[in-house]
Structures are given as C-alpha cells and as structure tokens.
Design an enzyme around this catalytic site. Structure first.
Site, mmCIF file in Angstrom:
data_model
loop_
_atom_site.group_PDB
_atom_site.id
_atom_site.type_symbol
_atom_site.label_atom_id
_atom_site.label_comp_id
_atom_site.label_asym_id
_atom_site.label_seq_id
_atom_site.Cartn_x
_atom_site.Cartn_y
_atom_site.Cartn_z
ATOM 1 N N HIS A 1 0.829 -1.215 0.000
ATOM 2 C CA HIS A 1 0.000 0.000 0.000
ATOM 3 C C HIS A 1 0.863 1.265 0.000
ATOM 4 C CE1 HIS A 1 -3.468 -2.599 1.206
ATOM 5 N NE2 HIS A 1 -2.500 -3.257 1.820
ATOM 6 N N LYS B 1 16.647 21.294 -10.520
ATOM 7 C CA LYS B 1 15.944 20.057 -10.859
ATOM 8 C C LYS B 1 16.828 19.033 -11.552
ATOM 9 C CE LYS B 1 12.174 18.970 -10.522
ATOM 10 N NZ LYS B 1 10.979 19.378 -11.273
#
Ligand code: ARG
Length: 470
Positions: free
Chosen positions: A168, A295
């Site tokens: 999960h 980035k």
C-alpha cells in the site's frame, strides 16, 4: 502485367488491379489507401518472401529456371535500392508489395508479371508480417535478456543493503534491496517465456493460401515454408489470410512487459525524489528543468512509465479493429501495422534504456537504512509471542496494543520499556531486545523466495543459470 497497356482513364495511375476500373482513384483516396509510408519497414521480408516464392514457382514448373533467375536478380536489385535508401516510391504505389513489384517490372520487364502467379497480397502480407515480426522478436528477446543481466548485476552489487519494503506504499517490513531488484528478474523471465510461446505461433507460413481459398497451382507449401525458416504451414487458407491473432498476442505480450517496466520505473522515480534519496538515476538518463536550476528529473523512467500507456493502447487498437470482422481478408487489416511497428519501435528503445538506467543506478544504502524504523518489526514482535505459544491472531492484537501504547507515550516500538510490554503480555521477556535488529528480521525470512541472504543468493544462482541458458 505491371501497367495497363490501353489508354484508359485509370492509366494515369497504373494499378495492379486497374483492368476493371473506368476511373482513377480520387487523390485523397489514394493517400488514404496507401500504406507504403509505414509498411516499407517490411521491404526486406517482402523481397525474401518473393524470392522464395519465385523458387517455388520454378520447382512447380510454372516458370522456367531462366525466368526464376531473372526474378531473383531483379529482386536483388530492388533490395539493393531499399538498402541504400534510394528506392523511389511512385504516387501510385499502394503498399510495399505493389511498390516492389512495380519496380521489379521496370528493372526486368514483363517476366516480373509472373511472380504473382497464384499469390495474393493477402497471403503475401501475412507472410511478410510474420517474417518481419519473427526477426523483431529475436532482437527483443536478446534485449530482454540483457535487461535481466543488468538487474542481476544490480542485485549482486548490493546484496548487503537493507531497505523498507512496502505494501500500500506504506512501510511494511525490512527487505534486501537485491530482493526488490530480483523481483523484476522473475517478471521479465515470465515475459521471456511468453515471448517464446508467441514466436512459435508467429512462425507459421501462410504463403500459398492465395487470396482466401488456396492456390490452384502446384506450389510445394512445405518446401516454401522450410526455405523461409517457418516451423509449419497454416492449415486453413481462410484463417491464414484473415486472422491477426499472432499480432494481438505479440502486442499483449508487449503491453504486459510495458506494465512490468512501468512498475520498476515508478519505484525508481519515487526513490529518486530527494525526500527518499534511495537511488539516483545517472546523469546520462536524467534531464534538467529549463526553469528550475536545481531540478534533476528521472525522465528515462518517466518515459518508460508513460510509454506503457501506448503499448497498451496499441493492443486495444488492434483488438478493436479485429472485433466483428467478417471472413476473410478485409482492408481493415491494414490497420494492424502501425500499432505493431509502434510497439516494436517503443520497446526497441525502452528495453536498452531501462538496462542502462539499472547499470548506472547509484544506490544509497545509508538513506535506505535511515528509512527503516522499528514499527516495521511489529510483525517480528508478534512472531516472538507466537514462538511462546500465543496464537498468531491474539499476538497480532497484543502487538497492536503495544504500537498504540508507544504512540501514546511518544516512543517507538523499540524504545517502549519492557515493563510496558509485559503489562500487555507477561510472555514478553528481556530477550525481546534482540528483535530490534533489521538484519535479524531479514535473516528470519530464509525459506525459499524470502529476503534472507541465503534465499536471495539462491535466487541469484537460479537467475544466473537461467540466463546462461541452463
Ligand atoms: N497493404 C495491404 C495490407 O496491409 C496488403 C493487402 C492488400 N490486399 C488487398 N486485397 N487489397 O493489408
């Protein structure tokens, strides 16, 4: 014959089938109908199939040996033009088959018109696609093996590294990083096995089926198939010219492989987020942002994840085309090619790019280790009680209480005092302390398929043996 000899209205755009027509096709129709812009990828298969067919015609006595040799030499000349990139398509070339035959006629003259004896583009195109796909399958199988080798090397290099395993997407139990890596080896191994199955059904020869009903000429289909390296001949001409289930199977195979690749990609994308920092995708497979200087984006993996969508789309596209088609060949079937070519092109890049990402991946064991927390050992604590004779269901409940108690006191499971544990169950003893060791936890899972070192090493041995063809 290649050309309509008569000065008829269709002659401005000569067609193989022009004889019964009064008018030439509308120019948009010509464009709409044409598959040459994409099916030229089949040129080598088309010529190979035609050369085998010329030999078969000669063996059947339908053409002379001299005519056969003229056809073979002419086809070599056409192939040479394709190979050198100088083949000049004509506006009227509908597809690769008509283009090759038109050019053959220009090079060797009227004898070119004998090549199509008893053959239709319907059995021809099915043959070409099978020949072409068989070669692509062999190349993709090799690329898949290389990807498997890359993931084995990654697992081998990081055998000692532990990390949080998740379900999960929530921290679940500690695992070895190499155990995670090898999980993909097995997915790809099943992909490999499936591909071998698909190849078997691709490698069946439809040539000699004619347009739909078979050929009236005495062509030895078995010899023809053998010459082209096919394992078998198709048993029913109607089926042979009209079904594309072999393409569907390949596309389904590719879609599933794409889904496996996308799952690997998703894990690596998440883990390369600095908030995780478990891995770093090498510069060679990353890009920057045009705006944000800091980035570093794992584009290779994002593209792999994204392309799994088109692989699935290509499967659905062809299935939708095939649904409800009447017997036998219908022009709808021309729509099999673009999804097929696109899927092959996509995987031909995605597989080696993924292998490259794995080979250059930087793994950060310290970040993985730091992400481990003692709540991931809650199951081990329950197992401890099980070993003291507590039924597992009850042990699970008791440890749940311990987790709640630790939370309430602002502690972790491992720092909860023994007295607190003993208040929950008198079966907890001082030796519980030995449980707060992630390596110990991992080493408990030593049954085959588990994450203990010995079990992972067994996997590695099996994987290496499989890859070595053993
Ligand atoms: N380009 C066609 C295809 O890909 C070849 C077969 C055409 N056959 C025909 N009867 N028009 O399906």
């Amino acid at each position: 014959m290649i050309e309509n000899q008569n000065p008829d209205p269709a002659a401005s755009s000569p067609k193989l089938w022009g004889g019964r027509f009064d008018a030439a096709p509308d120019s948009l129709m010509e464009q709409f109908n044409a598959s040459l812009p994409f099916d030229q990828a089949l040129w080598a298969a088309d010529i190979r199939g035609s050369q085998a067919y010329a030999r078969a015609l000669a063996r059947a006595g339908l053409i002379s040996l001299a005519e056969r040799d003229q056809l073979l030499a002419g086809l070599d000349a056409v192939a040479e033009e394709w190979a050198r990139g100088v083949f000049a398509p004509h506006a009227g070339d509908e597809d690769i088959h008509t283009a090759v035959e038109r050019r053959l006629g220009e090079i060797i003259g009227g004898v070119a018109g004998k090549l199509h004896t008893g053959r239709s583009r319907n059995d021809q195109v099915a043959t070409d696609v099978r020949l072409w796909l068989r070669d692509q399958i062999d190349q993709l199988a090799a690329a898949l093996c290389d990807l498997q080798a890359a993931v084995i090397a990654l697992a081998e290099a990081h055998l000692a590294v532990l990390m949080p395993g998740t379900t999960h997407m929530q921290p679940a139990q500690p695992i070895r990083f190499s155990h995670w890596a090898l999980s993909f080896f097995w997915m790809w191994q099943r992909d490999h096995e499936r591909l071998t199955e698909v190849r078997r059904r691709v490698n069946v020869c439809p040539l000699g089926s004619g347009a739909l009903a078979g050929t009236p000429f005495n062509v030895d289909r078995v010899a023809l198939a053998a010459e082209l390296g096919f394992d078998a001949i198709s048993a029913n001409s109607l089926d042979a010219v009209s079904d594309r289930d072999f393409v569907v199977e390949f596309l389904a195979w590719a879609a599933l492989l794409g889904i496996h690749l996308s799952r690997l990609a998703e894990d690596l994308i998440l883990w390369s987020n600095p908030q995780f920092g478990f891995v770093r995708v090498a510069d060679a497979y990353s890009t920057g942002s045009s705006l944000m200087p800091q980035k570093r984006n794992p584009d290779a993996m994002e593209l792999v994840r994204g392309k799994s969508g088109r692989l699935l789309g290509n499967l659905v596209s062809l299935l939708t085309t095939l649904k409800g088609l009447p017997s036998t060949y219908n022009k709808d079937l021309q729509e099999d090619k673009e999804p097929l070519f696109d899927t092959v092109t996509t995987l031909t890049l995605a597989l080696p790019v993924t292998a490259g990402v794995l080979r250059t991946l930087q793994v950060n064991p310290a970040r993985m280790q730091a992400a481990l927390s003692s709540d991931m050992l809650a199951t081990d604590l329950a197992d401890y009680l099980v070993r003291q004779g507590t039924p597992f269901r009850q042990a699970h409940h008791l440890v749940g209480q311990a987790v709640r108690r630790a939370e309430a006191l602002g502690l972790t499971l491992s720092t909860l005092p023994l007295a607190e544990l003993q208040a929950i169950s008198p079966q907890f003893g001082a030796d519980v302390a030995a449980l707060w060791d992630f390596n110990h936890s991992v080493e408990q899972r030593a049954t085959p398929g588990g994450t203990a070192a010995a079990a992972v090493e067994t996997q590695l041995r099996q994987a290496r043996q499989i890859l070595a063809g053993g």
